[in-house]
Design a protein around this motif. Structure first.
Motif, PDB file in Angstrom:
ATOM      1  N   VAL A  29       0.997  -1.113   0.023  1.00 18.59           N
ATOM      2  CA  VAL A  29      -0.179  -0.155  -0.035  1.00 18.59           C
ATOM      3  C   VAL A  29       0.942   1.165  -0.024  1.00 18.59           C
ATOM      4  O   VAL A  29       0.503   2.291  -0.760  1.00 18.59           O
ATOM      5  CB  VAL A  29      -0.948  -0.031   1.152  1.00 18.59           C
ATOM      6  N   THR A  30       1.824   1.234   0.903  1.00 18.41           N
ATOM      7  CA  THR A  30       2.685   2.482   0.850  1.00 18.41           C
ATOM      8  C   THR A  30       3.610   2.667  -0.321  1.00 18.41           C
ATOM      9  O   THR A  30       3.624   3.860  -0.892  1.00 18.41           O
ATOM     10  CB  THR A  30       3.772   2.037   2.175  1.00 18.41           C
ATOM     11  N   PHE A  31       4.112   1.857  -0.672  1.00 19.44           N
ATOM     12  CA  PHE A  31       5.138   1.851  -2.059  1.00 19.44           C
ATOM     13  C   PHE A  31       4.203   2.356  -3.041  1.00 19.44           C
ATOM     14  O   PHE A  31       4.503   3.039  -3.923  1.00 19.44           O
ATOM     15  CB  PHE A  31       5.988   0.483  -2.128  1.00 19.44           C
ATOM     16  N   ASP A  32       3.205   1.572  -3.430  1.00 19.57           N
ATOM     17  CA  ASP A  32       2.025   1.907  -4.340  1.00 19.57           C
ATOM     18  C   ASP A  32       1.837   3.364  -4.381  1.00 19.57           C
ATOM     19  O   ASP A  32       1.687   3.863  -5.201  1.00 19.57           O
ATOM     20  CB  ASP A  32       1.075   0.788  -4.278  1.00 19.57           C
ATOM     21  N   GLY A  33       1.415   3.523  -3.230  1.00 19.30           N
ATOM     22  CA  GLY A  33       1.043   4.948  -2.946  1.00 19.30           C
ATOM     23  C   GLY A  33       2.019   6.040  -3.291  1.00 19.30           C
ATOM     24  O   GLY A  33       1.660   7.101  -4.056  1.00 19.30           O
ATOM     25  N   VAL A  34       3.172   5.921  -2.939  1.00 16.64           N
ATOM     26  CA  VAL A  34       4.054   6.907  -3.215  1.00 16.64           C
ATOM     27  C   VAL A  34       4.575   7.007  -4.617  1.00 16.64           C
ATOM     28  O   VAL A  34       4.855   8.081  -5.225  1.00 16.64           O
ATOM     29  CB  VAL A  34       5.525   6.621  -2.381  1.00 16.64           C
TER      30      VAL A  34
END
Length: 321
Positions: A29-34
């Motif tokens: 979720v985090t890497f995708d969001g960034v």
């Protein structure tokens, strides 16, 4: 249209592969969001109209709405869906099927949020869609628990119902609930974001970029301290999958969808709602060797039938073309 189908259909397989490679749900979720933020910001700042809107049209009074859309449609939707898939990586098919309740939940929230007219057809369709969710949920539980089947066949209906209710908290059954909740959230986001954008006159690309910024900020705050960047930096194929997921599914596909709606009208582009889950399951089978079983096929047929029932006879939105 074809490119949208290909990108969205491959999303499930990409997320499943990332989770199987050892990334946690929070890391995906985090890497995708960034990465999504980087891609959308680049596009928004490259287009003159979007750049002017992104830099000039948004004020502090808009922050709560931007945050709400980013929280529900970007962060929570992705988190719940990925969490559902992580509950059973060997068989994510039921969660994929349930996620495609979103065309129906979008129509339902159109009534609640956009004050569209509630028709008997939509009411029946919503009930059928919920029955599709229950069918997949209950059939999945029974396929894993022969004891419940025995209780039902023996006429011990009280024991059967209590055992069935208790089974809903099991990891795989809970995954179905999370996938259903993700579809509900996406429907609320779709209708809510449209109402907010219409009332505040948000430009599509710049508002999508701000929604994604808000969603990524929440992901960084919640999961950022626990993310292991070496999982991405040391493996080029993992990094490539994340880039495709972020730039494709959460960047390019969303923009192409907005463009397709504008050019073709909502009625014509609704075909995506029917073909995407079929192609997603085909991609999942070819890539992950996970093919739908009978109850997943029946559940998908019920859900797509409910979506078709809701769409038939619906007047096109005059603002969508």
């Amino acid at each position: 249209m074809i490119l949208i189908l290909v990108i969205w259909a491959s999303t499930t397989s990409i997320v499943t592969e990332l989770l199987a490679r050892g990334l946690t749900v929070g890391e995906v979720v985090t890497f995708d969001g960034v990465l999504s933020v980087m891609f959308l910001l680049a596009l928004a700042l490259a287009a003159p109209t979007s750049r002017r809107a992104f830099l000039r049209d948004y004020r502090w009074r808009h922050t709560p709405w931007l945050f709400l859309c980013g929280l529900t449609g970007i962060f929570l939707y992705n988190f719940l869906l990925y969490k559902a898939m992580a509950s059973d990586l060997q068989n994510v098919v039921p969660y994929v099927v349930l996620n495609y309740l979103w065309p129906l939940t979008t129509l339902v929230f159109g009534v609640v949020i956009l004050r569209e007219r509630l028709t008997a057809r939509l009411g029946v369709a919503a009930a059928c869609g919920f029955l599709g969710f229950l069918f997949i949920q209950v059939a999945g539980i029974l396929s894993r628990d022969s004891r419940l089947v025995g209780q039902f066949q023996a006429g011990r209906y009280g024991d059967f119902l209590s055992g069935l209710a208790a089974s809903f908290v099991q990891a795989k059954a809970l995954g179905c609930v999370l996938a259903f909740a993700a579809a509900v959230l996406w429907g609320a986001f779709s209708a809510g974001a449209r109402r907010i954008s219409d009332e505040l006159h948000f430009e599509p690309l710049s508002s999508l970029a701000w929604f994604t910024v808000a969603g990524a900020a929440v992901a960084l705050a919640v999961f950022g301290p626990h993310c292991d960047g070496s999982k991405v930096l040391r493996h080029w194929d993992v990094a490539a999958l994340l880039v495709v997921l972020a730039a494709g599914a959460h960047g390019l596909a969303n923009l192409l969808w907005l463009r397709a709606i504008k050019l073709g009208g909502a009625g014509r582009t609704a075909v995506v709602a029917y073909l995407t889950p079929v192609l997603a399951l085909l991609t999942l089978g070819l890539w992950q060797k996970q093919w739908p079983n009978l109850y997943s096929v029946i559940g998908l047929a019920i859900i797509l039938g409910a979506v078709a029932l809701a769409e038939v006879g619906r007047k096109p939105d005059p603002t969508a073309s």
